[in-house]
Scaffold this motif. Structure first.
Motif, mmCIF file in Angstrom:
data_model
loop_
_atom_site.group_PDB
_atom_site.id
_atom_site.type_symbol
_atom_site.label_atom_id
_atom_site.label_comp_id
_atom_site.label_asym_id
_atom_site.label_seq_id
_atom_site.Cartn_x
_atom_site.Cartn_y
_atom_site.Cartn_z
ATOM 1 N N PRO A 176 3.598 -24.361 -23.386
ATOM 2 C CA PRO A 176 2.399 -24.838 -22.541
ATOM 3 C C PRO A 176 2.537 -25.039 -21.185
ATOM 4 C CG PRO A 176 2.537 -25.850 -24.679
ATOM 5 C CD PRO A 176 4.024 -25.334 -24.411
ATOM 6 N N ALA A 177 1.977 -24.694 -20.200
ATOM 7 C CA ALA A 177 1.884 -25.169 -18.718
ATOM 8 C C ALA A 177 0.311 -25.584 -18.333
ATOM 9 C CB ALA A 177 2.413 -23.865 -18.073
ATOM 10 N N ASP A 178 0.481 -25.871 -16.996
ATOM 11 C CA ASP A 178 -0.658 -26.443 -16.326
ATOM 12 C C ASP A 178 -1.645 -25.160 -16.134
ATOM 13 O OD1 ASP A 178 -2.817 -27.839 -14.946
ATOM 14 O OD2 ASP A 178 -1.520 -28.143 -13.369
ATOM 15 N N LEU A 179 -2.629 -24.864 -16.923
ATOM 16 C CA LEU A 179 -3.404 -23.735 -16.568
ATOM 17 C C LEU A 179 -4.653 -24.144 -15.810
ATOM 18 C CD1 LEU A 179 -3.307 -21.888 -20.266
ATOM 19 C CD2 LEU A 179 -1.828 -21.537 -18.235
ATOM 20 N N MET B 51 -22.497 -27.934 -7.874
ATOM 21 C CA MET B 51 -21.115 -27.808 -7.061
ATOM 22 C C MET B 51 -20.329 -26.608 -7.998
ATOM 23 S SD MET B 51 -18.260 -30.760 -6.166
ATOM 24 C CE MET B 51 -19.582 -31.779 -5.542
ATOM 25 N N SER B 52 -19.738 -25.704 -7.036
ATOM 26 C CA SER B 52 -18.937 -24.867 -7.541
ATOM 27 C C SER B 52 -17.635 -25.395 -7.984
ATOM 28 C CB SER B 52 -18.664 -23.716 -6.523
ATOM 29 O OG SER B 52 -18.384 -24.085 -5.534
ATOM 30 N N VAL B 53 -17.078 -24.572 -9.130
ATOM 31 C CA VAL B 53 -15.763 -25.228 -9.722
ATOM 32 C C VAL B 53 -14.824 -24.145 -9.335
ATOM 33 C CG1 VAL B 53 -14.373 -25.689 -11.600
ATOM 34 C CG2 VAL B 53 -16.717 -26.604 -11.468
ATOM 35 N N PRO B 54 -13.624 -24.194 -8.844
ATOM 36 C CA PRO B 54 -12.808 -23.331 -8.516
ATOM 37 C C PRO B 54 -12.240 -22.332 -9.818
ATOM 38 C CG PRO B 54 -12.185 -25.288 -7.287
ATOM 39 C CD PRO B 54 -13.405 -25.487 -8.151
ATOM 40 N N LEU B 55 -12.041 -21.260 -9.583
ATOM 41 C CA LEU B 55 -11.466 -20.314 -10.880
ATOM 42 C C LEU B 55 -9.968 -20.836 -11.088
ATOM 43 C CD1 LEU B 55 -12.043 -17.771 -12.797
ATOM 44 C CD2 LEU B 55 -10.641 -16.534 -11.023
ATOM 45 N N THR B 56 -9.818 -21.175 -12.561
ATOM 46 C CA THR B 56 -8.323 -21.428 -12.724
ATOM 47 C C THR B 56 -7.667 -20.386 -13.646
ATOM 48 O OG1 THR B 56 -9.033 -22.508 -14.682
ATOM 49 C CG2 THR B 56 -9.291 -23.657 -12.650
ATOM 50 N N LEU B 57 -6.222 -20.601 -13.777
ATOM 51 C CA LEU B 57 -5.764 -19.719 -14.633
ATOM 52 C C LEU B 57 -6.355 -19.822 -16.073
ATOM 53 C CD1 LEU B 57 -1.932 -20.866 -13.737
ATOM 54 C CD2 LEU B 57 -3.176 -18.738 -13.138
ATOM 55 N N ARG B 58 -6.608 -21.098 -16.610
ATOM 56 C CA ARG B 58 -7.306 -20.854 -17.938
ATOM 57 C C ARG B 58 -8.684 -19.999 -17.916
ATOM 58 N NH1 ARG B 58 -6.406 -24.723 -21.582
ATOM 59 N NH2 ARG B 58 -5.491 -26.190 -19.973
ATOM 60 N N ASP B 59 -9.291 -20.045 -16.936
ATOM 61 C CA ASP B 59 -10.574 -19.052 -16.822
ATOM 62 C C ASP B 59 -10.001 -17.558 -16.957
ATOM 63 O OD1 ASP B 59 -12.272 -21.199 -16.465
ATOM 64 O OD2 ASP B 59 -11.903 -21.218 -14.081
ATOM 65 N N LEU B 60 -9.113 -17.260 -16.433
ATOM 66 C CA LEU B 60 -8.507 -15.818 -16.721
ATOM 67 C C LEU B 60 -8.150 -15.505 -17.965
ATOM 68 C CD1 LEU B 60 -6.672 -15.129 -13.372
ATOM 69 C CD2 LEU B 60 -8.738 -14.403 -13.851
ATOM 70 N N CYS B 61 -7.261 -16.553 -18.539
ATOM 71 C CA CYS B 61 -6.877 -16.434 -20.010
ATOM 72 C C CYS B 61 -8.041 -16.392 -20.970
ATOM 73 C CB CYS B 61 -6.046 -17.429 -20.374
ATOM 74 S SG CYS B 61 -4.212 -17.458 -19.396
ATOM 75 N N GLU B 62 -9.175 -16.854 -20.641
ATOM 76 C CA GLU B 62 -10.417 -16.931 -21.669
ATOM 77 C C GLU B 62 -11.257 -15.811 -21.587
ATOM 78 O OE1 GLU B 62 -12.114 -20.753 -20.949
ATOM 79 O OE2 GLU B 62 -10.791 -21.826 -22.197
ATOM 80 N N ASP B 63 -10.819 -14.856 -20.471
ATOM 81 C CA ASP B 63 -11.613 -13.639 -20.294
ATOM 82 C C ASP B 63 -10.855 -12.646 -21.149
ATOM 83 O OD1 ASP B 63 -12.926 -11.252 -19.616
ATOM 84 O OD2 ASP B 63 -12.765 -11.883 -17.386
ATOM 85 N N ARG B 64 -11.614 -12.321 -22.285
ATOM 86 C CA ARG B 64 -11.128 -11.525 -23.297
ATOM 87 C C ARG B 64 -10.917 -10.066 -22.941
ATOM 88 N NH1 ARG B 64 -13.663 -13.172 -29.134
ATOM 89 N NH2 ARG B 64 -13.090 -15.364 -29.174
ATOM 90 N N GLY B 65 -11.732 -9.785 -21.907
ATOM 91 C CA GLY B 65 -11.585 -8.416 -21.353
ATOM 92 C C GLY B 65 -10.205 -8.026 -20.579
#
Length: 515
Positions: free
Chosen positions: A24-27, A1-15
């Motif tokens: 701190p907020a709801d990422l 099952m696919s998991v939606p992309l979250t703000l946390r996923d973007l922040c963890e992309d070092r590129g």
């Protein structure tokens, strides 16, 4: 099952080099899309769930950062991305404070990261999700189709629930339950649970009776989804032997892909049953042809026909069970389906009846053949005496006579042995027997109606005393010569020889019919 992309996923992309600004907020909020705007109120152009990108013009235009951020939060945005290095070297404190007050996540986007890179990252993640959904849907379609073609059985249960012999339908339901981690029911037109996976799910039908009836009786194709907190139940109409309802439930919500898989299961079940129904019709025609051959060929030839086209007849005696009833049309398809699954031996349609040939050494096979008819109150059954396989025609005549008696007496089952024990009158339909009696006795009845004597009563008494004159005359209170004269008159009117045993038997039968 696919998991939606979250703000946390973007922040963890070092590129991308994003940085969380402020407290701190709801990422873990999913990102529906990325949109860049410098309007002081971009909400009319947003659906909610977006990550909004700005270089600082929007927050400092119009009513200022606090109102700007409040509008974004109220509109349900996932977060705000603030680009630095152009208009601002760092995010203004007023914007940071406004996001903290509104609980809106705030990300700093460095100058080296173009807004387009964020758009591409989110678009790629969504494309991957869509591809995963397509793959999952296709895998489900192939798995459910394979299950429909399989002859193994995946579930078992109590009466009215999926059992061995239920075939592809049971396998489709088991595969659906496994893929969705859910429980599954199929309820038929009478509201009974026909299949349940797992078997314990059958008890859930009682709490869904009203909803099941609404979906079943709806004029068009309809789907109902019910949610009670985390629990969700989906009801879909499905066509099996008749109108039915597929019910799928679990303790967490169904995704759109999950609901699509339910729809696929409905299509597979419908197509599978349509295919099976066509094969079943051809098979029933073949069964009828074989049965006709069995009834017309000599014993050995009949057995060879059955051995070449179907399973051989059982060794030893067989019993014929004939099904019919007070129906406006053919026998219910569900009865034929149940006989396919439950009845041993061979069965086929013949004219307006269904004939089952079962082993006759014990009552178990007969009971198994009669059990499906018990669920249909308008169906009647007649059971023959045991007969050698080469005498099926005789056994069929016995079963048919017993069936006719069951219909006349409005009884579910009549056995020929019981019918024969009741005498000749039980073997003849009342209308036919009455017509016979009226025809045979008509001359005597006319004679007595004209008050010229009592020939009918005298004949009855004489036959009751086996043709002995003195005891019969004494019983009637007349001289034996008078009785002789009456019997001579009766013989002349009937134009029959009263000394013939056959004639006496016919007259005795006619005289003792009711009416």
């Amino acid at each position: 099952m696919s998991v939606p992309l979250t703000l946390r996923d973007l922040c963890e992309d070092r590129g991308l080099g994003l940085r969380i600004a402020g407290p701190p907020a709801d990422l873990d909020r999913p990102i529906g899309w990325v949109h860049a705007s410098e309007l002081d109120d971009p909400t009319p152009y947003l659906d909610g769930g977006e990550l909004l990108l700005t270089v600082g013009l929007g927050p400092h235009a119009g009513t200022g950062p606090r109102d700007y951020v409040a509008r974004l939060a109220a509109h349900g945005l996932s977060g705000l991305g603030f680009g630095t290095g152009l208009g601002y070297d760092e995010i203004p404190a007023a914007v940071v404070d406004a996001c903290a007050r509104a609980g809106l996540p705030l990300l700093e986007v460095p100058e080296r990261t173009p807004f387009l890179a964020l758009t591409k990252a989110v678009a790629a993640a969504h494309a991957a999700d869509r591809y995963a959904e397509v793959v999952r849907t296709d895998e489900a379609r192939r798995a459910l189709t394979a299950a429909a073609l399989s002859t193994g059985v995946s579930a078992a249960g109590p009466a009215g629930v999926t059992r061995r012999g239920a075939g592809g339908t049971a396998n489709v339901l088991a595969a659906l339950a496994e893929r969705l981690d859910a429980w599954v029911l199929v309820c038929d037109g009478d509201g009974r649970v026909r299949h349940a996976v797992p078997r314990s799910a059958a008890r859930r039908a009682s709490g869904l009776g009203e909803e099941i009836a609404k979906v079943r009786d709806h004029a068009g194709r309809s789907c109902v989804s019910m949610s009670d907190g985390a629990r969700q139940v989906v009801l879909q109409p499905v066509r099996l032997l008749g109108p039915a309802v597929l019910v799928v439930g679990r303790n967490r919500p169904f995704t759109p892909v999950d609901q699509r898989i339910v729809e696929i299961a409905v299509s597979v079940l419908t197509l599978s049953h349509t295919r099976s129904a066509a094969v079943g019709r051809a098979e029933r025609r073949l069964r009828t042809a074989v049965l006709r051959a069995l009834l017309t060929l000599p014993g050995g030839g009949a057995e060879q026909v059955l051995a070449d086209t179907w399973d051989p007849l059982p060794e030893g005696p067989v019993v014929v069970v004939a099904f019919g009833g007070r129906l406006s049309g053919p026998l219910p398809p569900a009865l034929l389906d149940a006989l396919d699954r439950a009845a041993p031996g061979f069965h086929a349609e013949l004219d307006d009846r269904v004939v089952a040939v079962v082993p006759g050494e014990t009552d178990d096979a007969v009971a198994a053949a009669l059990a499906p008819a018990a669920r249909h109150p308008d169906v009647r059954a007649g059971v023959s005496d045991p007969a050698p396989p080469g005498e099926l025609d005789r056994a069929l005549r016995e079963a048919t006579r017993a069936l006719d008696a069951a219909d006349r007496r409005d009884r579910p089952v009549v056995r020929f042995a019981d019918l024969a024990a009741g005498g000749l009158a039980d073997l003849v339909p009342p209308a036919d027997a009455a017509a016979f009696a009226a025809s045979v006795l008509a001359p005597l009845l006319r004679h007595d109606a004209e008050r010229r004597g009592d020939l009918v009563g005298s004949l009855r008494e004489w036959l009751a005393h086996h043709g002995q004159w003195d005891p019969a005359a004494a019983r009637l209170g007349v001289h034996r010569h008078t009785l002789r004269a009456r019997m001579a008159k009766a013989a002349a009117l009937l134009e029959r020889d009263l000394d013939s045993p056959g004639v006496r038997a016919e007259l005795w039968f006619a005289l003792h019919l009711p009416g």
